[in-house]
Design an enzyme around this catalytic site. Structure first.
Site, mmCIF file in Angstrom:
data_model
loop_
_atom_site.group_PDB
_atom_site.id
_atom_site.type_symbol
_atom_site.label_atom_id
_atom_site.label_comp_id
_atom_site.label_asym_id
_atom_site.label_seq_id
_atom_site.Cartn_x
_atom_site.Cartn_y
_atom_site.Cartn_z
ATOM 1 N N CYS A 1 26.087 -9.049 21.305
ATOM 2 C CA CYS A 1 27.305 -9.815 21.554
ATOM 3 C C CYS A 1 28.048 -9.917 20.221
ATOM 4 C CB CYS A 1 26.940 -11.194 22.088
ATOM 5 S SG CYS A 1 28.325 -12.139 22.719
ATOM 6 N N CYS B 1 0.838 -1.206 0.000
ATOM 7 C CA CYS B 1 0.000 0.000 0.000
ATOM 8 C C CYS B 1 0.867 1.249 0.000
ATOM 9 C CB CYS B 1 -0.912 -0.007 1.227
ATOM 10 S SG CYS B 1 -1.900 1.488 1.407
#
Length: 326
Positions: A300, A21
């Site tokens: 990490c 859209c």
């Protein structure tokens, strides 16, 4: 028919993006500093005459709901817009986006010149590497017609209106600090030639540093950590914290746009992998509910995937605009 970006003596450039859209795509692109205008419309259809919304919704015209984006390349790069576009879509869904189904909602990027084509194809290739089943059209613009006035700036006039794009992305677009257009990924052959073996193994092959073996695990200096492959800024020392895990850890990315998340089910585990945006380098993993992290989030990261730029060297290295984030 399509228009040429002639604003400001021809300095402005244009690109056409289709991602479901057009209400949400238009609002997203207008959120980016440096975008001059965004116009909802219909592109690459079969007809040389302007279609109506109802005709496009029939799925028989070949047109895709598309947004014409006019931008100032002095303020934002085309690469930044295209990478942002990919964050808003599912590149493996050719049948539509979100709840919108049909060929008129297919994802695509349509360019009008070869310079733009090269940038779009380059970004698309990076995205293709990390998306199984990539189906996004990357084509020259054939035609474009602005949509009816009721579709222009729809979400601005109806803030609660339907949108398949997550609302947080609009805020990320408005606050974008790092432009990926400055950090192009070299080709595979060049990477294998210039990267140190341990850097290549981690960033390109998904290997993992041994815990506590990389000096960045205990680095406490002030500065930023950039992608070892492209130099794209990824993390600030302000977000780095001491962790018992044995790898460099950060509570947040320097800019939410610079990292990409992918599901990782290797080694019988279910984790979230973190990759760099422009370079598609494997960085490490991200975890939630970390008691050591100030935000509860733990990035990490393998030290071999990073390069540390001390604060005193940032301006000379081209990162002066980010010194306020350190």
């Amino acid at each position: 028919m399509q228009q040429c970006a002639k604003e400001d003596g021809g300095r402005m450039r244009e690109i056409y993006v289709a991602g479901g859209c057009f209400w949400g795509v238009e609002e997203l692109m207008r959120s980016v500093p440096g975008v001059v205008s965004a116009t909802a419309g219909y592109a690459n259809g079969f007809s040389s005459a302007a279609p109506s919304y109802a005709e496009v919704c029939s799925g028989r015209t070949g047109f895709a709901e598309t947004v014409r984006v006019v931008y100032d390349p002095g303020r934002v790069s085309l690469a930044a817009l295209v990478f942002l576009f990919f964050r808003a879509i599912d590149p493996a869904d050719g049948g539509g986006q979100g709840n919108d189904r049909g060929t008129q909602y297919r994802p695509g990027i349509y360019f009008t010149d070869e310079e733009s084509a090269a940038v779009v194809r380059g970004v698309a290739e990076v995205e293709r590497r990390r998306s199984a089943g990539f189906v996004v059209e990357v084509l020259p613009l054939r035609n474009f017609f602005p949509a009816e006035e009721m579709h222009q700036r729809f979400l601005e006039r109806h803030p609660g209106g339907y949108c398949h794009i997550r609302r947080e992305l609009f805020a990320e677009a408005r606050g974008m600090r790092v432009d990926p257009g400055r950090y192009e990924r070299p080709g595979d052959a060049e990477l294998s030639r210039v990267l140190a073996p341990e850097v290549f193994s981690v960033t390109q092959e998904g290997a993992t540093d041994l815990p506590w073996m990389h000096p960045y695990a205990e680095e406490s200096g002030r500065g930023i950590y950039v992608d070892a492959v492209t130099g794209e800024p990824l993390f600030s020392s302000a977000a780095k914290y001491a962790s018992a895990c044995g790898w460099p850890t950060f509570s947040e990315a320097l800019d939410p746009q610079v990292v990409v998340f992918r599901e990782d089910r290797s080694y019988g585990m279910r984790r979230t992998e973190v990759r760099s945006r422009a370079g598609d380098s494997h960085l490490g993993h991200v975890f939630s509910e970390d008691r050591e992290s100030p935000s509860g989030v733990r990035f990490c990261v393998n030290g071999s995937a990073l390069r540390f730029v001390p604060y005193a060297e940032m301006e000379a290295a081209g990162y002066g605009d980010l010194m306020d984030m350190v």
